[in-house]
Design a protein around this motif. Structure first.
Motif, short mmCIF file in Angstrom:
data_model
loop_
_atom_site.label_atom_id
_atom_site.label_comp_id
_atom_site.label_asym_id
_atom_site.label_seq_id
_atom_site.Cartn_x
_atom_site.Cartn_y
_atom_site.Cartn_z
N CYS A 132 0.81 -1.22 0.00
CA CYS A 132 0.00 0.00 0.00
C CYS A 132 0.85 1.27 0.00
O CYS A 132 0.43 2.30 -0.49
N GLY A 133 2.02 1.20 0.60
CA GLY A 133 2.91 2.36 0.65
C GLY A 133 2.62 3.31 1.80
O GLY A 133 3.39 4.24 2.03
N CYS A 135 1.06 2.11 5.13
CA CYS A 135 0.94 1.51 6.47
C CYS A 135 2.28 1.65 7.21
O CYS A 135 3.30 2.02 6.63
#
Ligand SMILES: [Zn+2]
Length: 151
Positions: A132-133, A135
Motif C-alpha cells: 500500500c505504501g 501503512c
C-alpha cells in the motif's frame, strides 16, 4: 519456496491469508505464534522442536519488546496445551538483534523482492500483491530503502 528448496532442502508448507484489522487483534507476532503452534502440532511425527520468530524491535514498537515477546510466548505455548507433546518446543529469535536494513542486507538478492511486509496490500492477481505504501510497515521499509516499485 523454489529458492529454499534448491538452496536448503525439500519441505512441507502451509499457506494462509489473514484478513482482519490488526489494531483490534494485537500484534501480528501474536497471530504468527498461534499459527506456528497449530502447524507444529499438526505434524507430531516430525518432532518439530523449534519455532523461529522473525521479529525485530521496530521503530513503531520500540520499548514494547518485553510485552510483545511475552504475549507471543504465551500464545505459542497456549496453542500447544492440548497437543500433549512429549517434549517442549523452543522459541528462537534469530533476527531479533537486527534492524530492517540488516535483514535486507542479509537476505539473498533473489529473496528481497519476495519479502512480504505490508499490512494492507492490494491483490493484483493470485499470489501477486502490491504494498500500500502508507501503512506502518511500508513507511519503515521506505525509511530503510529498497521499497519495491514507485513510492
Ligand atoms: Zn503497506
Amino acid at each position: 519456496m523454489k529458492y529454499c528448496r534448491s538452496h536448503y532442502r525439500d519441505f512441507t508448507y502451509t499457506k494462509s491469508v489473514w484478513d482482519f484489522p490488526l489494531r483490534y487483534f494485537g500484534w501480528n507476532l501474536t497471530l504468527c505464534a498461534f499459527v506456528g503452534a497449530r502447524v507444529l502440532r499438526s505434524f507430531p511425527e516430525a518432532r518439530i522442536d523449534r519455532y523461529a520468530v522473525g521479529v525485530i524491535d521496530e521503530p513503531h514498537t520500540l520499548g514494547r519488546w518485553q510485552e510483545r515477546t511475552e504475549e507471543a510466548r504465551a500464545t505459542f505455548y497456549a496453542g500447544l496445551i492440548t497437543a500433549k507433546l512429549p517434549y517442549r518446543p523452543e522459541i528462537i529469535w534469530p533476527v531479533a538483534n537486527m534492524a530492517k536494513a540488516d535483514i535486507l542486507n542479509f537476505l539473498p538478492a533473489a529473496l528481497v523482492g519476495l519479502v512480504s511486509f505490508c499490512r494492507n496490500p492490494s491483490e493484483l492477481a493470485p499470489d501477486t500483491f502490491r504494498p500500500c505504501g502508507s501503512c506502518i510497515s511500508c513507511k519503515t521499509r521506505k525509511a530503510v530503502g529498497r521499497f519495491p516499485g514507485p513510492g
